[in-house]
Design a protein around this motif. Structure first.
Motif, short mmCIF file in Angstrom:
data_model
loop_
_atom_site.label_atom_id
_atom_site.label_comp_id
_atom_site.label_asym_id
_atom_site.label_seq_id
_atom_site.Cartn_x
_atom_site.Cartn_y
_atom_site.Cartn_z
N THR A 139 0.84 -1.20 0.00
CA THR A 139 0.00 0.00 0.00
C THR A 139 0.88 1.25 0.00
O THR A 139 2.12 1.17 -0.04
CB THR A 139 -0.90 0.03 1.25
N GLY A 140 0.21 2.40 0.09
CA GLY A 140 0.93 3.65 0.17
C GLY A 140 1.83 3.72 1.39
O GLY A 140 2.86 4.42 1.37
N ALA A 141 1.48 3.00 2.45
CA ALA A 141 2.31 2.99 3.65
C ALA A 141 3.68 2.37 3.38
O ALA A 141 4.65 2.62 4.11
CB ALA A 141 1.61 2.23 4.77
N ASP A 142 3.77 1.54 2.34
CA ASP A 142 5.04 0.91 1.97
C ASP A 142 5.87 1.77 1.02
O ASP A 142 7.00 1.41 0.69
CB ASP A 142 4.78 -0.45 1.32
N GLY A 143 5.27 2.87 0.53
CA GLY A 143 6.00 3.76 -0.37
C GLY A 143 5.37 3.95 -1.73
O GLY A 143 5.86 4.75 -2.53
N LEU A 144 4.27 3.23 -2.03
CA LEU A 144 3.61 3.39 -3.31
C LEU A 144 2.93 4.76 -3.39
O LEU A 144 2.40 5.25 -2.39
CB LEU A 144 2.57 2.30 -3.53
N SER A 145 2.96 5.35 -4.59
CA SER A 145 2.34 6.66 -4.78
C SER A 145 1.70 6.70 -6.17
O SER A 145 2.27 7.24 -7.10
CB SER A 145 3.38 7.77 -4.63
N GLY A 146 0.51 6.09 -6.26
CA GLY A 146 -0.14 5.96 -7.56
C GLY A 146 0.60 4.98 -8.44
O GLY A 146 1.13 5.35 -9.48
N PRO A 147 0.63 3.67 -8.07
CA PRO A 147 1.39 2.68 -8.82
C PRO A 147 0.86 2.50 -10.24
O PRO A 147 -0.36 2.49 -10.47
CB PRO A 147 1.23 1.39 -8.00
N THR A 148 1.77 2.38 -11.19
CA THR A 148 1.39 2.31 -12.60
C THR A 148 1.77 1.00 -13.28
O THR A 148 1.13 0.61 -14.26
CB THR A 148 2.06 3.46 -13.37
N ALA A 149 2.82 0.32 -12.82
CA ALA A 149 3.28 -0.88 -13.51
C ALA A 149 4.06 -1.78 -12.54
O ALA A 149 4.57 -1.32 -11.52
CB ALA A 149 4.15 -0.52 -14.71
N VAL A 150 4.17 -3.07 -12.93
CA VAL A 150 4.85 -4.07 -12.11
C VAL A 150 5.72 -4.93 -13.01
O VAL A 150 5.35 -5.24 -14.14
CB VAL A 150 3.84 -4.99 -11.38
N ALA A 151 6.88 -5.33 -12.50
CA ALA A 151 7.73 -6.30 -13.18
C ALA A 151 8.38 -7.17 -12.12
O ALA A 151 8.61 -6.73 -11.00
CB ALA A 151 8.79 -5.62 -14.04
N ILE A 152 8.67 -8.44 -12.47
CA ILE A 152 9.22 -9.39 -11.51
C ILE A 152 10.41 -10.10 -12.12
O ILE A 152 10.37 -10.52 -13.27
CB ILE A 152 8.15 -10.43 -11.10
N ARG A 153 11.48 -10.23 -11.34
CA ARG A 153 12.63 -11.00 -11.76
C ARG A 153 13.40 -11.48 -10.53
O ARG A 153 13.71 -10.71 -9.63
CB ARG A 153 13.55 -10.18 -12.66
N HIS A 154 13.73 -12.79 -10.53
CA HIS A 154 14.56 -13.39 -9.48
C HIS A 154 14.07 -13.04 -8.08
O HIS A 154 14.81 -12.56 -7.23
CB HIS A 154 16.02 -12.95 -9.64
N HIS A 155 12.79 -13.27 -7.83
CA HIS A 155 12.18 -13.05 -6.52
C HIS A 155 12.25 -11.60 -6.06
O HIS A 155 12.21 -11.33 -4.87
CB HIS A 155 12.84 -13.96 -5.46
N LYS A 156 12.35 -10.68 -7.01
CA LYS A 156 12.26 -9.26 -6.70
C LYS A 156 11.12 -8.65 -7.51
O LYS A 156 10.98 -8.92 -8.70
CB LYS A 156 13.57 -8.53 -6.98
N VAL A 157 10.32 -7.83 -6.84
CA VAL A 157 9.17 -7.19 -7.48
C VAL A 157 9.46 -5.69 -7.61
O VAL A 157 9.75 -5.02 -6.62
CB VAL A 157 7.89 -7.41 -6.65
N TYR A 158 9.39 -5.19 -8.84
CA TYR A 158 9.63 -3.78 -9.14
C TYR A 158 8.28 -3.11 -9.40
O TYR A 158 7.47 -3.62 -10.19
CB TYR A 158 10.50 -3.61 -10.39
N VAL A 159 8.04 -1.96 -8.76
CA VAL A 159 6.78 -1.24 -8.94
C VAL A 159 7.08 0.24 -9.21
O VAL A 159 7.79 0.88 -8.43
CB VAL A 159 5.87 -1.35 -7.70
#
Length: 524
Positions: free
Chosen positions: A304-324
């Motif tokens: 959520t926004g409490a984790d640092g999101l600020s109007g999330p637009t896209a997601v990508a995943i590689r090697h057990h890491k999630v990029y937002v």
């Protein structure tokens, strides 16, 4: 991307916000922010399955690795990942593509051409949106201007920017998906409610691949994010809060559109979590959420926004890491790139979760079919409801779900038997290893004892040889002494005999001289 900013329904021909030319990209963004209503103000989708209260999929250690300047139009819209873990981001209003390395360092790769008088639908400003990366390192990005400059652009590995193909100026190319196996791009059009297919080659061709009400906007932004998975094209519809699946038929055409999940308010782009059909979706609302969407359509909020999101637009995943990526289009606060660590999904009993097992089954099924299917089979439909009858489609879906539950139960029983067999085999291997280790220890002990006895015998033989050598040396010394004494005695005896002989000869010579003298005196 761009669920950018919501506004009241208007005729499609007028869907463009007019703003003063002097305000620039930031003024456009701020004006659109003012016009955007609250997250729940637009039309709600059909009744949705309730969100699950608990998720086996866990994201840990969320951290922002790069911040951007909203006032400079640096609004992260979409991303593609490099093999080294770097991320290539499109900055929508700055018309740039920037690379963020693993340490948060930023480097501008390219800036899309300046357009003096953009007429872009929805926003009125030139906007760069979706991005994909091919194996040769080339980047393909969607660029919307509302002019003849609208299209897909290619950024070569050396940074050269060229226009790859034209797209309709009255549309809005949003997300891009890559089917590298067949050399195709799929592009979601948020305004015209369509999916276009673009061939990758020296002479690319553009065709309208799929259309329909499910792809169209209801108020502002329709088809948005897009991905290719398991012989199907998946598309999100932001206005309707839905995740759609469009099978690719044998001839490459689009099959019937099926709704995979609903109730995903503000869904933007998304990514598959693993090899199955579990999805992580960016929910671009003021609440700023990342949702885990399961194959059965239920979802759970994992960031959520409490984790640092600020109007999330896209997601990508590689090697057990999630990029937002967060574009901050609805807040104007802290556009950024966030990374979180993905834990392997586990059930409460320690075994693989349904999502993880489905992921493995999907991968095994795909690998098993690769040797039997050519390129023509790539578009094979996985849907069986071609009649268009909604009731039949629902029955088919129920049958498929029932079949999957049966298969899952069989797989779990099979898995338990496999685990038991593995434990028994492991126990036998452990016992055998212990026996072998014990036997090796006994052999080693016997060899040690034997070596000790041999060393002891060698020491005794060596001692005897030393004593014998000492005796021989002593005997030699005694013989030598005796020889020396004998030689001395002989020499002494010889000396004495010689002296006696000399004395006797002298006496005889003296006596003879005396006799000769006596005769001489007598004769005179």
């Amino acid at each position: 991307m761009l669920r950018l900013f919501r506004m009241a329904p208007v005729p499609r021909t007028a869907r463009r916000l007019r703003t003063p030319r002097t305000t620039g990209a930031v003024g456009i963004a701020l004006a659109l922010l003012v016009s955007a209503p609250a997250a729940g103000a637009f039309a709600a989708p059909a009744p949705a399955p309730p969100p699950s209260a608990k998720s086996p999929f866990a994201l840990t250690n969320p951290r922002i690795v790069a911040h951007f300047d909203f006032k400079a139009g640096q609004t992260p819209e979409n991303l593609a990942l490099e093999p080294d873990g770097s991320a290539d981001l499109t900055l929508a209003l700055a018309r740039q593509v920037v690379r963020v390395d693993r340490h948060g360092g930023k480097h501008v790769l390219a800036t899309l051409p300046f357009v003096a008088n953009p007429q872009t639908p929805l926003v009125g400003a030139a906007v760069v949106s979706g991005i994909v990366r091919t194996k040769d390192g080339s980047l393909y990005v969607a660029y919307n201007t509302g002019t003849a400059e609208t299209g897909i652009y290619r950024i070569a590995p050396d940074g050269e920017v060229t226009k790859f193909v034209d797209l309709p100026a009255d549309g809005f190319a949003n997300g891009i998906a890559l089917d590298e196996h067949l050399g195709l791009l799929y592009v979601a059009d948020s305004v015209l409610g369509a999916v276009r297919r673009v061939s990758l080659g020296k002479e690319p061709e553009v065709t309208t691949w799929a259309t329909g009400a499910a792809l169209e906007p209801s108020t502002f932004v329709g088809a948005n994010g897009i991905k290719v998975r398991d012989r199907a094209v998946w598309v999100s519809n932001s206005d309707r809060g839905t995740l759609l699946r469009i099978p690719v038929e044998k001839d490459g055409s689009a099959g019937p559109i099926r709704t995979q999940a609903t109730g995903l308010t503000g869904i933007d782009d998304f990514a598959f979590a693993g090899h199955g059909t579990t999805v992580l979706a960016a929910l671009n609302t003021e609440a700023s959420e990342l949702a885990l969407v399961r194959p059965n359509g239920t979802h759970t909020i994992v960031l959520t926004g409490a984790d640092g999101l600020s109007g999330p637009t896209a997601v990508a995943i590689r090697h057990h890491k999630v990029y937002v990526t967060s574009g901050a289009f609805l807040t104007g606060i802290d556009p950024n790139l966030l990374i979180a660590d993905a834990a392997q999904p586990k059930a409460e009993n320690g075994k693989e979760s349904k999502e993880s097992k489905e992921s493995k089954e999907s991968k095994e099924s795909k690998e098993g079919k690769q040797g039997k299917e050519g390129k023509d089979d790539h578009g094979k439909s996985e849907d069986h409801g071609k009649t268009g009858d909604n009731a039949k489609t629902g029955d088919n879906a129920k049958d498929e779900d029932h079949g999957r539950r049966k298969d899952q139960a069989k797989d779990e029983d099979h898995g338990r038997h496999d685990d038991q067999a593995k434990d028994e085999d492991h126990g036998r291997h452990d016992d055998q290893a212990k026996d072998e280790d014990h036997g090796r220890d006994e052999d080693h002990g016997r060899r040690d004892d034997q070596a000790t006895d041999e060393n002891h015998r060698q020491d005794e033989d060596h001692g005897r040889r030393d004593d014998q050598a000492k005796d021989e040396d002593q005997a030699k010394d005694e013989d030598q002494a005796a020889d020396e004494n004998s030689s001395q005695d002989e020499d002494q005896a010889a000396d004495e005999g010689s002296a006696q002989d000399e004395d006797q000869a002298a006496d005889e010579d003296s006596a003879q001289d005396e006799d000769d003298g006596s005769r001489s005196r007598a004769g005179s």
